[in-house]
Design a protein around this motif. Sequence first.
Motif, PDB file in Angstrom:
ATOM      1  N   ALA A 160      -2.352  40.048  -0.576  1.00  0.00           N
ATOM      2  CA  ALA A 160      -1.962  40.118  -0.853  1.00  0.00           C
ATOM      3  C   ALA A 160      -2.639  41.697  -2.250  1.00  0.00           C
ATOM      4  N   ALA A 161      -4.537  41.846  -1.925  1.00  0.00           N
ATOM      5  CA  ALA A 161      -5.038  42.516  -2.598  1.00  0.00           C
ATOM      6  C   ALA A 161      -4.677  44.216  -2.070  1.00  0.00           C
ATOM      7  N   ASP A 162      -4.948  43.459  -0.177  1.00  0.00           N
ATOM      8  CA  ASP A 162      -4.388  44.537   0.658  1.00  0.00           C
ATOM      9  C   ASP A 162      -3.299  46.019  -0.278  1.00  0.00           C
ATOM     10  N   HIS A 163      -2.622  45.281  -0.605  1.00  0.00           N
ATOM     11  CA  HIS A 163      -0.578  45.593  -0.915  1.00  0.00           C
ATOM     12  C   HIS A 163      -0.730  45.958  -2.769  1.00  0.00           C
ATOM     13  N   GLY A 164      -1.816  45.387  -3.472  1.00  0.00           N
ATOM     14  CA  GLY A 164      -2.075  45.366  -4.604  1.00  0.00           C
ATOM     15  C   GLY A 164      -3.084  47.052  -4.643  1.00  0.00           C
ATOM     16  N   GLY A 165      -3.704  46.527  -4.067  1.00  0.00           N
ATOM     17  CA  GLY A 165      -4.609  48.362  -4.065  1.00  0.00           C
ATOM     18  C   GLY A 165      -3.925  49.492  -3.882  1.00  0.00           C
ATOM     19  N   GLU A 166      -2.877  49.785  -2.808  1.00  0.00           N
ATOM     20  CA  GLU A 166      -2.263  50.558  -2.433  1.00  0.00           C
ATOM     21  C   GLU A 166      -1.491  50.800  -3.548  1.00  0.00           C
TER      22      GLU A 166
ATOM     23  N   VAL B  41       0.834  45.013  -8.049  1.00  0.00           N
ATOM     24  CA  VAL B  41       1.648  44.644  -7.045  1.00  0.00           C
ATOM     25  C   VAL B  41       2.110  43.497  -6.524  1.00  0.00           C
ATOM     26  N   PHE B  42       2.626  43.164  -6.607  1.00  0.00           N
ATOM     27  CA  PHE B  42       3.117  42.030  -6.036  1.00  0.00           C
ATOM     28  C   PHE B  42       4.628  41.576  -4.731  1.00  0.00           C
ATOM     29  N   HIS B  43       3.617  41.581  -3.569  1.00  0.00           N
ATOM     30  CA  HIS B  43       4.383  41.348  -2.707  1.00  0.00           C
ATOM     31  C   HIS B  43       4.596  40.253  -2.122  1.00  0.00           C
ATOM     32  N   PRO B  44       5.145  39.067  -3.314  1.00  0.00           N
ATOM     33  CA  PRO B  44       5.198  37.888  -2.479  1.00  0.00           C
ATOM     34  C   PRO B  44       5.922  37.390  -1.380  1.00  0.00           C
ATOM     35  N   MET B  45       6.082  37.805  -0.272  1.00  0.00           N
ATOM     36  CA  MET B  45       7.623  37.921   0.296  1.00  0.00           C
ATOM     37  C   MET B  45       7.316  38.127   1.768  1.00  0.00           C
ATOM     38  N   ASP B  46       6.330  39.021   1.341  1.00  0.00           N
ATOM     39  CA  ASP B  46       5.777  39.927   2.798  1.00  0.00           C
ATOM     40  C   ASP B  46       5.249  38.877   3.714  1.00  0.00           C
ATOM     41  N   GLN B  47       4.490  37.710   2.897  1.00  0.00           N
ATOM     42  CA  GLN B  47       4.383  36.694   3.974  1.00  0.00           C
ATOM     43  C   GLN B  47       5.275  36.021   5.156  1.00  0.00           C
ATOM     44  N   PHE B  48       6.283  36.023   4.416  1.00  0.00           N
ATOM     45  CA  PHE B  48       7.764  35.815   5.664  1.00  0.00           C
ATOM     46  C   PHE B  48       7.920  36.991   6.666  1.00  0.00           C
ATOM     47  N   ILE B  49       7.474  38.094   6.559  1.00  0.00           N
ATOM     48  CA  ILE B  49       7.846  38.906   7.260  1.00  0.00           C
ATOM     49  C   ILE B  49       8.084  38.609   8.867  1.00  0.00           C
TER      50      ILE B  49
END
Lengths: 254, 181
Positions: free
Chosen positions: A5-11, A16-24
């Motif tokens: 989450a921090a990775d994506h937040g940093g970008e 920026v939340f990507h709570p669904m990315d864990q399900f990819i």
Amino acid sequence: MATEAADHGGEGGGLVFHPMDQFIIKPLFGDGAVGMFTITNMTLWLALAVVAIIALMVLGTSKRAVVPTRTQSVAELAYGFVYKMVEDVTGKDGVKYFPYIFTLFLFILFSNFLALLPMSFSPTSHIAVTAVLGFGVFIAVTALGFIKNGASFLELFWVSSAPLALRPILAVIEVISYFVRPVSHSIRLAGNIMAGHAVLKVFAGFAAIAAVAPLSILGVLAIYGLEVLVSAIQAYVFTILTCVYLKDALHPHH
Amino acid sequence: MATEATEAVSSCVGPDGSAIGMPQLCFDWFPNQIFWLVITLVVIYLVLSRVALPRIASVLSERQGTITNDIAAAEDLKRKAEEAEAAYEKALADARAEAQGIAQATRDEIKATLDEASAKADAEIAARTAESEKAIAEIRSSAMSQVEIVAKDTAEAIVAALGGKADSAAIAKAVDARLKG
């Protein structure tokens, strides 16, 4: 999960939340499209569940001790728990389906618990997975009902204890509820696991703001505890509903 | 993330590597998920039904058997202990009865000996008494005859003193008559 989450937040340079990315679902080796036989992250976590189940149920009981070791007694406890559930709910004649039900229980339990490890993947959060489980139970139980009882299986929908005038209406309701069963059966599991993991991710995302970080970490902790509970309860619920549906198939008369 | 370097891999993942919508609803992945899930379930089912469940069932029934056996053995031992106790009680009662018998016999024997001895003593005493009585009677009768002799002598002496001359036969006759009279 949190680091992702921090990775994506940093970008994005902000929250920026990507709570669904864990399900990819990603291929485990190399990039490319996910074909039918591609080994993916889900394959890995399914395999880990299998390994864990073998470790508990096969390696744990390899000594066949009359006075059990700790691992063996956990395996026996799981066996006794599900066996008693099947026996109590479906009766003696349901016991021969115990291995199928125990397979479902252990698979869901271990998938749920392994999914709680950080950076893990949760197969039971995917509707494709739970739908196979749910519809598998539904189709098997319906087929079994007709094989065991023939046409009299349809008496399941004809509530003979109700007044005659109400029976047709009740029959319609019963039929609808019967066909909704696999849907609710599978969505309940996937929904619980998916929601829990997404909430964990959202709470973790808030940790990027220093002011609310302690609160968000407390939140993650609390939700994590809840998720441990949910993991076990959902495995139990799925299993006991399977037993109830099996009971209806074996004894359709009210 | 490796996906960032490449363009969108599928309709479900955007070019930045994050999900488009819910990954759960990405139908592109369904065949893959279902395939691996079925494999997993079959493997778990085979492992459980071929290895784990028979093993656990046998361990549980073996344990049940052991417990049942132990309880049966314990009951057996308890029964044996009770039997031993009964035998002990019986031996004790027998010994007590025997002791009583021996005491009674001894008592009877002593009594018999005592009775015999006392009877013997009684008989002896009776014999002695009879003997004494006989001696006394003898003495008495001999004293009587002495008296007769003395009386005759005295009578003879008196007659002589009176100057008569009496023959002893007549005097004896007269004395006898007097003594009888």
